[in-house]
Design a protein around this motif. Structure first.
Motif, PDB file in Angstrom:
ATOM      1  N   ALA A  74       1.037  -1.256  -0.220  1.00 34.20           N
ATOM      2  CA  ALA A  74       0.134   0.078  -0.080  1.00 34.20           C
ATOM      3  C   ALA A  74       0.809   1.298   0.182  1.00 34.20           C
ATOM      4  N   LEU A  75       0.096   2.156  -0.603  1.00 31.15           N
ATOM      5  CA  LEU A  75       1.087   3.640  -0.218  1.00 31.15           C
ATOM      6  C   LEU A  75       0.328   3.984   1.226  1.00 31.15           C
ATOM      7  N   SER A  76       0.948   3.728   2.289  1.00 33.18           N
ATOM      8  CA  SER A  76       0.068   3.787   3.536  1.00 33.18           C
ATOM      9  C   SER A  76       0.173   5.201   4.571  1.00 33.18           C
ATOM     10  N   ARG A  77       1.251   6.193   3.855  1.00 32.00           N
ATOM     11  CA  ARG A  77       1.103   7.161   4.653  1.00 32.00           C
ATOM     12  C   ARG A  77       0.099   8.358   4.356  1.00 32.00           C
ATOM     13  N   PRO A  78      -1.050   8.764   5.197  1.00 32.04           N
ATOM     14  CA  PRO A  78      -1.929   9.500   4.575  1.00 32.04           C
ATOM     15  C   PRO A  78      -1.594  10.743   3.901  1.00 32.04           C
ATOM     16  N   ASN A  79      -0.567  11.426   4.462  1.00 34.14           N
ATOM     17  CA  ASN A  79      -0.049  12.737   4.143  1.00 34.14           C
ATOM     18  C   ASN A  79       0.176  12.516   2.453  1.00 34.14           C
ATOM     19  N   ASP A  80       1.222  11.367   2.285  1.00 30.10           N
ATOM     20  CA  ASP A  80       1.270  11.105   1.005  1.00 30.10           C
ATOM     21  C   ASP A  80       0.336  10.870   0.053  1.00 30.10           C
ATOM     22  N   CYS A  81      -0.586  10.090   0.617  1.00 24.69           N
ATOM     23  CA  CYS A  81      -1.861   9.840  -0.285  1.00 24.69           C
ATOM     24  C   CYS A  81      -2.668  11.132  -0.670  1.00 24.69           C
ATOM     25  N   GLU A  82      -2.677  12.055   0.359  1.00 24.37           N
ATOM     26  CA  GLU A  82      -3.471  13.310   0.214  1.00 24.37           C
ATOM     27  C   GLU A  82      -2.650  14.232  -0.931  1.00 24.37           C
ATOM     28  N   LEU A  83      -1.399  14.162  -1.070  1.00 24.58           N
ATOM     29  CA  LEU A  83      -0.763  14.824  -1.800  1.00 24.58           C
ATOM     30  C   LEU A  83      -0.643  14.218  -3.129  1.00 24.58           C
ATOM     31  N   ASN A  84      -0.567  13.143  -3.367  1.00 28.21           N
ATOM     32  CA  ASN A  84      -0.724  12.225  -4.466  1.00 28.21           C
ATOM     33  C   ASN A  84      -1.760  11.166  -4.961  1.00 28.21           C
ATOM     34  N   ARG A 137      -8.024  10.967   2.163  1.00 22.96           N
ATOM     35  CA  ARG A 137      -7.641  10.090   0.966  1.00 22.96           C
ATOM     36  C   ARG A 137      -7.418   8.645   1.222  1.00 22.96           C
ATOM     37  N   TYR A 138      -6.529   8.491   1.860  1.00 22.81           N
ATOM     38  CA  TYR A 138      -6.160   7.098   2.259  1.00 22.81           C
ATOM     39  C   TYR A 138      -7.457   6.335   2.579  1.00 22.81           C
ATOM     40  N   GLY A 139      -8.100   6.867   3.792  1.00 19.88           N
ATOM     41  CA  GLY A 139      -9.208   6.143   4.425  1.00 19.88           C
ATOM     42  C   GLY A 139     -10.252   5.993   3.038  1.00 19.88           C
ATOM     43  N   GLU A 140     -10.384   6.988   2.255  1.00 21.87           N
ATOM     44  CA  GLU A 140     -11.383   6.695   1.239  1.00 21.87           C
ATOM     45  C   GLU A 140     -11.083   5.735   0.040  1.00 21.87           C
ATOM     46  N   HIS A 141      -9.744   5.694   0.124  1.00 20.37           N
ATOM     47  CA  HIS A 141      -9.041   4.708  -1.093  1.00 20.37           C
ATOM     48  C   HIS A 141      -9.377   3.195  -0.613  1.00 20.37           C
ATOM     49  N   MET A 258      -1.320  19.425   9.026  1.00 22.50           N
ATOM     50  CA  MET A 258      -0.880  18.140   8.117  1.00 22.50           C
ATOM     51  C   MET A 258      -1.585  18.084   6.958  1.00 22.50           C
ATOM     52  N   ALA A 259      -1.081  17.726   6.074  1.00 20.92           N
ATOM     53  CA  ALA A 259      -2.068  17.451   4.535  1.00 20.92           C
ATOM     54  C   ALA A 259      -3.119  16.865   4.925  1.00 20.92           C
TER      55      ALA A 259
END
Length: 302
Positions: A74-84, A137-141, A258-259
């Motif tokens: 997974a791409l598991s860091r929520p801030n990374d998911c929000e930005l990408n 976004r991480y949670g949404e995905h 935080m993002a």
């Protein structure tokens, strides 16, 4: 002579996969995927696979011919998911759907690691039947992945994971490593008093995931038994690792921009998994188990 059953573990280079693969090797021939840098894991055959590439994923299945799949990548860091968000969608959603298609076509067990972040933290405790309500976004995905995988392969098993910590792999740390580096350097560590989680170690999480391979088509929470704020966790950490608690600085989520928005209270009711034999010990005892790995980056298995 029958061949040994084959388990495919995606995201084997992450600290959870790094811990899980040698545990799984007691009962399986383990194959793991990694994305970039090659690595070695005891008793594990490793393949470089870009899970967002359908052809590479199909080729991996054709080569391994797995009897079961644990999808940890997974791409598991929520801030990374929000930005990408586009990349997060490809990794966390589209790749998961393709794995569900492949496992469904083969008729094999599939366990997917979802997240407690499918909830907003406003109405705990959360059971498996609680309505999802992600904040970021991480949670949404993760919600999209859960729903799409279930539609494509109703026998897929969903495991909603809590905050996890453990020994670092050569490619991936848990949140524990930067905490320890900062404290050992004598630097103050700011920790939230208003963010509640139910953390478990990677070893405990791995034991639960392997247990779920025998429970197709179900949804489980795999939280711990201790309900702790980040600050509470820091106090246990300093005590177990003999570090100065004076370096801990309490703060609120609102104090740190935080993002990705963060949920406040992600108390999970994991009684369904407990009834199967999933039995997390206290966080203190899980941390104590890790003190033997002095650098916190050594492999936990010989």
């Amino acid at each position: 002579m029958d061949r040994q059953r084959r388990l495919l573990v995606t995201g084997a280079g992450g600290f959870l996969g790094w811990t899980l693969c040698p545990l799984a090797a007691r009962d399986w021939q383990v194959w793991g995927t990694y994305h970039r840098q090659p690595l070695k894991i005891p008793q594990t055959r490793l393949l470089r696979v870009d899970l967002t590439d359908p052809d590479q994923l199909q080729a991996c299945f054709d080569q391994v011919r797995p009897d079961a799949v644990l999808h940890l990548a997974a791409l598991s860091r929520p801030n990374d998911c929000e930005l990408n968000p586009d990349y997060s969608y490809q990794v966390n959603v589209a790749a998961s759907w393709r794995l569900a298609d492949l496992c469904g076509a083969a008729g094999i067990p599939l366990v997917f690691t979802s997240s407690e972040l499918v909830f907003d933290g406003r109405n705990p405790p959360y059971t498996e039947t609680s309505p999802v309500c992600p904040l970021n976004r991480y949670g949404e995905h993760k919600v999209l992945a859960e729903l799409g995988m279930g539609d494509r392969y109703p026998l897929a098993t969903i495991a909603r994971m809590p905050l996890m910590f453990g020994v670092a792999s050569p490619q991936s740390e848990s949140f524990l490593q930067p905490f320890l580096r900062q404290l050992r350097a004598g630097q103050p560590l700011r920790l939230f008093t208003d963010e509640i989680r139910m953390p478990v170690s990677a070893i405990v999480a791995a034991s639960g995931l392997l247990l779920l391979l025998n429970h197709p088509g179900e949804l489980f929470n795999l939280g711990g038994r201790d309900r702790l704020s980040r600050y509470d966790f820091g106090q246990l950490l300093t005590d177990v690792f003999n570090l100065s608690p004076a370096l801990l600085s309490p703060c609120l989520q609102a104090d740190v921009p935080m993002a990705a928005p963060r949920a406040r209270d992600l108390t999970l009711d994991s009684s369904k998994a407990f009834a199967l034999g999933y039995d997390p010990p206290t966080v203190r005892s899980q941390l104590a188990q890790l003190t033997s790995f002095s650098s916190m980056s050594d492999t936990p298995f010989p």
